[in-house]
Design an enzyme around this catalytic site. Structure first.
Site, mmCIF file in Angstrom:
data_model
loop_
_atom_site.group_PDB
_atom_site.id
_atom_site.type_symbol
_atom_site.label_atom_id
_atom_site.label_comp_id
_atom_site.label_asym_id
_atom_site.label_seq_id
_atom_site.Cartn_x
_atom_site.Cartn_y
_atom_site.Cartn_z
ATOM 1 C CD GLU A 141 -3.526 -7.703 -1.600
ATOM 2 O OE1 GLU A 141 -3.636 -7.024 -0.799
ATOM 3 O OE2 GLU A 141 -3.800 -9.006 -1.614
ATOM 4 C CG HIS A 187 0.591 -12.997 6.852
ATOM 5 N ND1 HIS A 187 -0.093 -11.856 7.540
ATOM 6 C CD2 HIS A 187 -0.219 -13.207 5.648
ATOM 7 C CE1 HIS A 187 -1.202 -11.323 7.034
ATOM 8 N NE2 HIS A 187 -1.170 -12.070 5.833
ATOM 9 C CE LYS A 198 -8.128 -18.560 20.844
ATOM 10 N NZ LYS A 198 -6.905 -19.324 20.774
ATOM 11 N N GLY A 208 -5.656 -6.151 3.125
ATOM 12 C CA GLY A 208 -5.705 -5.669 1.498
ATOM 13 C C GLY A 208 -7.077 -5.835 0.743
#
Ligand code: FAD
Ligand code: SIN
Length: 541
Positions: A109, A341, A35, A48
């Site tokens: 993580e 997120h 787009k 990450g």
């Protein structure tokens, strides 16, 4: 108005769209729409890395187990197994396409019991986006068209109202943003790879185009959506008046960064035995609680235990960005706050991307396969994009494409009236939705707040509908309609869930319960299980 035809139409140029295009291009001719610029995606912003079992001390069972634990009882184990077990092969795909990932340098993580994240410095996403785009540009079977915004899907019944066969997707109406015309794209298979919906919230880590278009389009076309109450809030986005949407990667905590409050106290151990590396939902809620308790506008990430040289070489992009705001992260703690997120829910799909509608597929963040359940494990989403792309291409290659539907889509009809005053109203509606989602459907929810959000959204949706049908079409109103629908669907999902689970936390139902685990979806074999909240038909255009 132009009419285009292609064998396979992919809407989206992030990791999901490009990996699917590359995999399918062995056999088929593919058109990819973006787009804005092809490089403008959430993929480009990923920091990450990608989770994959690569070391001898790790195992598939452990990665599966970590994913299931994070997913808080709502993951579909066979989907998790399928995706986790193919991760090393998908990393090989990336290396073959030109990615530079050091398979011996794994980071960690939150929620991972092992070091298993492959990364490119601290900007894995922009590296992968660039590498895959280069591979796509060199591939004569793939055509990529920028500035093309899909508005709605076209169904077989629009080509022929007497078609009594099951609902099939045959293409899309697409706004050419450079000319303003609405064109048709007809294809044998249509793949939605439109990414997430962080922009539904006032504060988000996402790029500006993450407006849930694919979810809203699929839903309007009749496909089920699921688990939209599970918007994951990343615990650490940079808090600075001039920093918009900048993430401070979880990998910083993986390498020893510690969360401290405004009094300099490390607080995470109070909330979870894993401290700063606890699962994301717990860290985000703990930060929220700590900010409310101290009255401070942020908490801080303290990196002072790590050597300056290590920080500069391991996290060059984040270090530089912080410096540009006058924060030297090797000397002083970084102010951070949570922000919307990742959307764990999406269009109900199989692990290969099949949806309820024939010839409509969905890959990547737009999909709800059952991998993430009630809370995604960090760095599993890039992996899901790659695994789904592989599965989808394999299935389409084995089964072959549906024949192109005969008939021509009706021309797009829309008012040509322009009203500059209305643009102000449209921008107000954007703000209203994003603020109310942040205030009433945020990290900590209550039934009263959710009901208030439902009531306000009902009125906003009426106004959106009116605007949409009266004025000339343009990207702001198209995206506004989509965020309004995704917001409404999220609120409905949240109101149906009479429990707290994973990233959905409701003060009126503070504990997990079994109550909502038996919602059935008998209508479709593509439905991944029995524990998802399914919605259809609340809003039709
Ligand atoms: P995207 O990459 O967002 O691509 C969407 C595409 O769809 C774009 O090309 C867009 O133009 C197109 N599109 C959308 N709507 C339309 C429309 N109507 N018409 C035409 N085109 C349209 N995940 C990890 O696993 N590891 C990480 O380290 C990690 N870090 C992250 C950091 C940040 C800051 C963010 C925001 C996310 C991160 N994630 C991470 C999540 C991960 O980046 C995304 O889930 C993933 O990249 C989504 O890929 P996608 O291809 O589904 O969508
Ligand atoms: C991060 O780098 O913290 C983002 C990882 C993810 O969202 O998976």
């Amino acid at each position: 108005m132009a009419r285009h035809q292609t064998e396979i139409l992919i809407i989206g140029s992030g990791l999901a769209g490009l990996a699917t295009a590359l995999k399918l291009s062995d056999r088929f001719e593919v058109t990819v729409l973006a787009k804005e610029k092809a490089i403008s995606t959430n993929t480009s912003w990923a920091q990450g890395g990608i989770a994959a079992v690569m070391s001898k001390s790790d195992s598939f069972d452990q990665h599966v187990q970590d994913t299931l634990v994070a997913g808080a009882g709502l993951c579909h184990k066979y989907v998790v197994e399928n995706i986790v077990r193919q991760a090393p092969d998908r990393i090989q795909d990336l290396l073959k396409w030109g990615a530079q990932l050091n398979v011996n340098d794994l980071t960690r993580e939150g929620g991972h019991s092992e070091r298993r994240i492959l990364h490119f410095e601290d900007h894995t996403g922009s590296h992968l986006q660039e590498v895959l785009l280069q591979a796509v540009y060199k591939n004569p079977k793939i055509k990529i068209i920028e500035n093309t915004l899909a508005i709605d899907l076209i169904l077989n019944k629009q080509l022929n109202p007497w078609d009594m066969s099951s609902t099939k997707c045959v293409g899309a109406y697409v706004l050419d943003r450079s000319t303003g015309s609405v064109d048709t794209y007809q294809a044998q298979e249509i793949i939605l790879a439109t990414g997430g919906a962080g922009k539904v919230y006032r504060y988000t880590s996402n790029w500006s185009g993450a407006t849930g278009d694919g979810i809203a389009m699929a839903y309007r076309a009749g496909a089920r959506v699921a688990n939209l109450e599970f918007m994951q809030f990343h615990p650490t986005c940079l808090y600075h008046p001039e920093a918009r949407n900048f993430l401070i990667s979880e990998a910083l905590r993986g390498e020893g960064g510690e969360l401290v409050n405004s009094h300099g106290e490390a607080f995470m151990k109070k909330y979870h035995h894993l401290g700063s590396l606890a699962p994301r939902d717990i860290v985000a809620r703990s930060i929220d609680a700590e900010m409310k308790r101290t009255g401070a506008p942020s908490v801080y990430l303290d990196m002072s235990k790590l050597a300056k040289n290590f920080i500069e070489t391991r996290f060059p992009a984040i270090h530089e960005k912080c410096l540009s705001f006058g924060i030297d992260m090797s000397q002083q703690p970084i102010p951070v706050v949570p922000a919307a997120h990742y959307l764990c829910g999406g269009v109900v799909s199989s692990v290969s991307g099949e949806t309820d509608l024939q010839s409509l597929w969905v890959i990547g963040e737009t999909a709800c396969t059952g991998l993430h359940g009630a809370n995604r494990l960090a760095s599993n989403s890039l992996l899901e994009c790659l695994a789904m792309a592989h599965n989808c291409a394999k299935l389409l290659t084995e089964k072959g494409l549906h024949p192109i539907s005969s008939g021509t889509p009706p021309e797009w009809v829309h008012p040509t009236q322009k009203d500059d005053d209305e643009m102000i109203v449209i921008h107000h509606m954007w703000d209203e939705i994003r603020n109310l989602m942040w205030n009433y459907v945020g990290i900590v929810r209550s039934t009263k707040r959710l009901l208030r959000a439902r009531q306000r959204l009902k009125n906003i949706l009426l106004e959106v509908k009116e605007n949409y049908s009266q004025f000339q079409i343009h990207s702001d109103i198209i995206e506004l309609r989509n965020i309004a629908i995704v917001a409404q669907l999220s609120v409905e999902c949240a109101l149906k869930r009479h429990e707290s689970r994973g990233i959905h936390y409701n003060l009126d139902y503070p504990f997990p319960s079994l109550e909502n685990e038996t919602i059935l979806s008998p209508e479709s074999p593509a439905a991944p299980g029995q524990d998802t909240i399914l919605l259809r038909g609340l809003f039709s255009s």
